[in-house]
Scaffold this motif. Structure first.
Motif, PDB file in Angstrom:
ATOM      1  N   ALA A   1      20.469  -8.663 -18.202  1.00 34.79           N
ATOM      2  CA  ALA A   1      20.427  -9.475 -17.099  1.00 34.79           C
ATOM      3  C   ALA A   1      19.997 -10.967 -17.433  1.00 34.79           C
ATOM      4  CB  ALA A   1      19.205  -9.038 -16.014  1.00 34.79           C
ATOM      5  N   SER A   2      19.692 -11.010 -18.693  1.00 36.20           N
ATOM      6  CA  SER A   2      19.069 -12.391 -19.278  1.00 36.20           C
ATOM      7  C   SER A   2      20.170 -12.974 -20.192  1.00 36.20           C
ATOM      8  CB  SER A   2      17.857 -12.086 -20.162  1.00 36.20           C
ATOM      9  OG  SER A   2      17.620 -13.248 -20.940  1.00 36.20           O
ATOM     10  N   ASP A   3      20.570 -14.189 -19.771  1.00 39.41           N
ATOM     11  CA  ASP A   3      21.654 -14.763 -20.625  1.00 39.41           C
ATOM     12  C   ASP A   3      21.354 -15.008 -21.895  1.00 39.41           C
ATOM     13  OD1 ASP A   3      23.221 -15.177 -18.220  1.00 39.41           O
ATOM     14  OD2 ASP A   3      22.519 -17.185 -17.867  1.00 39.41           O
TER      15      ASP A   3
ATOM     16  N   MET B   1      10.458  -3.290 -16.290  1.00 41.49           N
ATOM     17  CA  MET B   1      10.812  -4.573 -15.829  1.00 41.49           C
ATOM     18  C   MET B   1      11.611  -5.032 -14.687  1.00 41.49           C
ATOM     19  SD  MET B   1      11.377  -6.706 -19.427  1.00 41.49           S
ATOM     20  CE  MET B   1      10.509  -8.592 -19.098  1.00 41.49           C
ATOM     21  N   VAL B   2      12.412  -4.048 -14.484  1.00 45.42           N
ATOM     22  CA  VAL B   2      13.122  -4.142 -13.157  1.00 45.42           C
ATOM     23  C   VAL B   2      12.500  -4.464 -11.874  1.00 45.42           C
ATOM     24  CG1 VAL B   2      15.124  -2.863 -14.445  1.00 45.42           C
ATOM     25  CG2 VAL B   2      13.791  -1.996 -12.567  1.00 45.42           C
ATOM     26  N   ILE B   3      13.112  -5.172 -10.819  1.00 48.91           N
ATOM     27  CA  ILE B   3      12.390  -5.242  -9.491  1.00 48.91           C
ATOM     28  C   ILE B   3      12.251  -3.963  -8.909  1.00 48.91           C
ATOM     29  CG2 ILE B   3      12.509  -6.560  -7.263  1.00 48.91           C
ATOM     30  CD1 ILE B   3      12.293  -8.494  -9.550  1.00 48.91           C
TER      31      ILE B   3
ATOM     32  N   PHE C   1      22.628  -6.445 -13.644  1.00 49.54           N
ATOM     33  CA  PHE C   1      21.277  -6.043 -13.213  1.00 49.54           C
ATOM     34  C   PHE C   1      21.529  -4.254 -12.951  1.00 49.54           C
ATOM     35  CE2 PHE C   1      21.121 -10.280 -11.750  1.00 49.54           C
ATOM     36  CZ  PHE C   1      20.117 -10.935 -12.112  1.00 49.54           C
ATOM     37  N   ALA C   2      20.217  -3.953 -13.746  1.00 51.16           N
ATOM     38  CA  ALA C   2      20.271  -2.434 -13.879  1.00 51.16           C
ATOM     39  C   ALA C   2      20.704  -1.705 -12.332  1.00 51.16           C
ATOM     40  CB  ALA C   2      18.814  -2.114 -14.315  1.00 51.16           C
ATOM     41  N   GLU C   3      19.990  -2.668 -11.382  1.00 48.52           N
ATOM     42  CA  GLU C   3      19.808  -1.888  -9.731  1.00 48.52           C
ATOM     43  C   GLU C   3      21.180  -1.906  -9.286  1.00 48.52           C
ATOM     44  OE1 GLU C   3      17.940  -4.246 -11.098  1.00 48.52           O
ATOM     45  OE2 GLU C   3      16.184  -4.332 -10.336  1.00 48.52           O
TER      46      GLU C   3
ATOM     47  N   ILE D   1      21.382  -0.341 -20.848  1.00 56.63           N
ATOM     48  CA  ILE D   1      20.784  -1.156 -19.844  1.00 56.63           C
ATOM     49  C   ILE D   1      19.361  -1.863 -20.436  1.00 56.63           C
ATOM     50  CG2 ILE D   1      20.212  -1.496 -17.276  1.00 56.63           C
ATOM     51  CD1 ILE D   1      22.905   0.070 -17.991  1.00 56.63           C
ATOM     52  N   GLY D   2      19.728  -3.151 -20.499  1.00 54.86           N
ATOM     53  CA  GLY D   2      18.696  -4.062 -20.974  1.00 54.86           C
ATOM     54  C   GLY D   2      18.450  -3.994 -22.597  1.00 54.86           C
ATOM     55  N   PRO D   3      19.606  -4.313 -23.285  1.00 54.91           N
ATOM     56  CA  PRO D   3      19.617  -3.926 -24.785  1.00 54.91           C
ATOM     57  C   PRO D   3      18.755  -4.975 -25.359  1.00 54.91           C
ATOM     58  CG  PRO D   3      21.604  -4.804 -23.964  1.00 54.91           C
ATOM     59  CD  PRO D   3      21.008  -4.591 -22.614  1.00 54.91           C
ATOM     60  N   GLY D   4      18.271  -6.168 -24.790  1.00 57.13           N
ATOM     61  CA  GLY D   4      17.385  -7.365 -25.361  1.00 57.13           C
ATOM     62  C   GLY D   4      18.264  -7.815 -26.548  1.00 57.13           C
ATOM     63  N   THR D   5      17.741  -7.746 -27.730  1.00 59.62           N
ATOM     64  CA  THR D   5      18.243  -8.472 -29.062  1.00 59.62           C
ATOM     65  C   THR D   5      19.381  -7.642 -29.543  1.00 59.62           C
ATOM     66  OG1 THR D   5      16.333  -7.272 -30.155  1.00 59.62           O
ATOM     67  CG2 THR D   5      16.113  -9.536 -29.540  1.00 59.62           C
TER      68      THR D   5
HETATM   69  C1  LIG Z   1      11.357  -5.214 -23.200  1.00 56.84           C
HETATM   70  S1  LIG Z   1      13.034  -5.593 -23.371  1.00 56.84           S
HETATM   71  C2  LIG Z   1      13.704  -3.971 -24.249  1.00 56.84           C
HETATM   72  C3  LIG Z   1      14.928  -4.473 -25.022  1.00 56.84           C
HETATM   73  C4  LIG Z   1      15.458  -3.398 -25.793  1.00 56.84           C
HETATM   74  N1  LIG Z   1      15.818  -2.328 -24.706  1.00 56.84           N
HETATM   75  C5  LIG Z   1      14.410  -2.626 -26.726  1.00 56.84           C
HETATM   76  O1  LIG Z   1      13.914  -1.515 -26.533  1.00 56.84           O
HETATM   77  O2  LIG Z   1      14.024  -3.498 -27.681  1.00 56.84           O
HETATM   78  C6  LIG Z   1      13.643  -5.355 -21.849  1.00 56.84           C
HETATM   79  C7  LIG Z   1      15.035  -5.820 -21.453  1.00 56.84           C
HETATM   80  O3  LIG Z   1      15.749  -5.541 -20.165  1.00 56.84           O
HETATM   81  C8  LIG Z   1      16.115  -6.605 -19.521  1.00 56.84           C
HETATM   82  N2  LIG Z   1      15.991  -6.623 -18.138  1.00 56.84           N
HETATM   83  C9  LIG Z   1      14.994  -6.712 -17.398  1.00 56.84           C
HETATM   84  N3  LIG Z   1      15.371  -6.543 -16.294  1.00 56.84           N
HETATM   85  C10 LIG Z   1      16.446  -6.088 -15.992  1.00 56.84           C
HETATM   86  C11 LIG Z   1      17.438  -5.766 -15.073  1.00 56.84           C
HETATM   87  N4  LIG Z   1      17.103  -5.662 -13.682  1.00 56.84           N
HETATM   88  N5  LIG Z   1      18.737  -5.572 -15.304  1.00 56.84           N
HETATM   89  C12 LIG Z   1      19.221  -5.607 -16.559  1.00 56.84           C
HETATM   90  N6  LIG Z   1      18.187  -5.907 -17.678  1.00 56.84           N
HETATM   91  C13 LIG Z   1      17.198  -6.057 -17.332  1.00 56.84           C
HETATM   92  C14 LIG Z   1      15.320  -7.857 -20.339  1.00 56.84           C
HETATM   93  O4  LIG Z   1      15.948  -9.125 -20.123  1.00 56.84           O
HETATM   94  C15 LIG Z   1      15.149  -7.573 -21.489  1.00 56.84           C
HETATM   95  O5  LIG Z   1      16.362  -7.847 -22.478  1.00 56.84           O
END
Ligand SMILES: C[S@@+](CC[C@H](N)C(=O)[O-])C[C@H]1O[C@@H](n2cnc3c(N)ncnc32)[C@H](O)[C@@H]1O
Length: 200
Positions: free
Chosen positions: A74-76, A120-122, A95-97, A49-53
Motif C-alpha cells: 500500500a505504501s509508495d 496494520m490494516v484498517i 490494499f490487503a482489503e 501482502i505488505g512486503p515492506g522493504t
Molecule cells: C510492519 S511492515 C512488515 C513488512 C514485511 N512484511 C516484514 O515482515 O518485514 C507492514 C507493511 O505492510 C504494509 N501495509 C500496511 N497496511 C497495508 C494494507 N492495508 N495493504 C497492504 N499493505 C499494507 C506497510 O506499508 C508495510 O510495508
C-alpha cells in the motif's frame, strides 16, 4: 483502501525506511521460522501482502530462485524500496482489503504471506477474506503477527501495547483467526507473536 491510511504509511516509512530492517530485527520475531516452514512446502508461486522493504521476498528468492514471487504494497515509499531490492519480483500497489492479488502474478498464487501486515490494516476481516479468495485451489495463506503478549508482565505488556498503538498497530486476536477457520494457530514465546495458516 483509504487514502488516509496510505498517507499515514508513507509519512511513517519515509522517516524510518533507512533503518527499517535493522530495527525490526529486534521486534518482528517469528518471521524466519515461518519462512523456513514455507520453504518446506511444495509451491512455485507466492505473493506477500505488505512486503515492506522486500526482506522476506529476498530471503525466499535466495532459497528458491526458481519460484515466481510478487507483492502487493500500500505504501509508495515501501513499494519503491521493495522494487529496488527485488527486481525479479512484481510488486503492485494495492490494499490487503480489496487489492486484486490474483493480478500480481497473473495467476492465483499457491501461497500468500502476511508478515506483520495484518496488525496494520484498517479491516483485518476483509484482508483475510480477500487473501483467501485469491488463493489457487489447494493454496495456503500464512500469517505471522503480534499476538496478545499475554506472557509478558503487566507493565512491559502495557508499554509495548502503547508503543504499537502509537504506530497504528493492533495485536491480532485469536478470535479473529478462529472466526475465519484458521486450520493452524500457534503462538511464539510469551505469546509475543502468532502464526496462522488458512486454506483456500
Ligand atoms: C510492519 S511492515 C512488515 C513488512 C514485511 N512484511 C516484514 O515482515 O518485514 C507492514 C507493511 O505492510 C504494509 N501495509 C500496511 N497496511 C497495508 C494494507 N492495508 N495493504 C497492504 N499493505 C499494507 C506497510 O506499508 C508495510 O510495508
Amino acid at each position: 483502501m483509504t487514502p488516509e491510511h496510505q498517507a499515514f504509511l508513507d509519512r511513517y516509512y519515509r522517516l524510518t525506511h533507512h533503518v527499517y530492517d535493522v530495527s525490526r530485527k529486534y521486534f518482528l520475531f517469528g518471521r524466519d521460522p515461518l519462512l523456513h516452514r514455507l520453504l518446506a512446502g511444495d509451491w512455485t508461486t507466492l505473493v506477500e501482502i505488505g512486503p515492506g522493504t522486500g526482506r522476506n521476498l529476498a530471503r525466499l528468492h535466495g532459497r528458491r530462485p526458481g519460484a515466481t514471487l510478487g507483492g502487493m504494497e500500500a505504501s509508495d515509499v515501501m513499494r519503491a524500496h521493495a522494487r529496488r531490492r527485488c527486481p525479479w519480483a512484481r510488486i503492485d500497489p494495492g490494499f490487503a482489503e480489496d487489492g486484486d492479488i490474483g493480478a500480481v502474478l497473473g495467476v492465483p498464487p499457491q501461497r500468500i504471506l502476511m508478515s506483520y501486515c495484518l496488525s496494520m490494516v484498517i479491516d483485518p476481516d476483509r484482508a483475510i477474506d480477500n487473501a483467501r479468495r485469491h488463493l489457487a485451489p489447494g493454496g495456503e495463506l500464512w500469517i505471522v503477527d503480534f499476538a496478545d503478549l499475554a506472557g509478558l508482565h503487566a507493565l512491559p505488556r502495557r508499554a509495548m501495547r502503547k508503543f504499537l498503538a502509537a504506530f497504528h498497530v493492533e495485536a491480532v486476536p485469536d478470535d479473529l483467526l478462529h472466526h475465519h477457520r484458521a486450520n493452524l494457530v500457534e503462538h511464539g514465546p510469551l505469546r509475543y507473536y502468532v502464526v496462522a495458516r488458512f486454506t483456500a
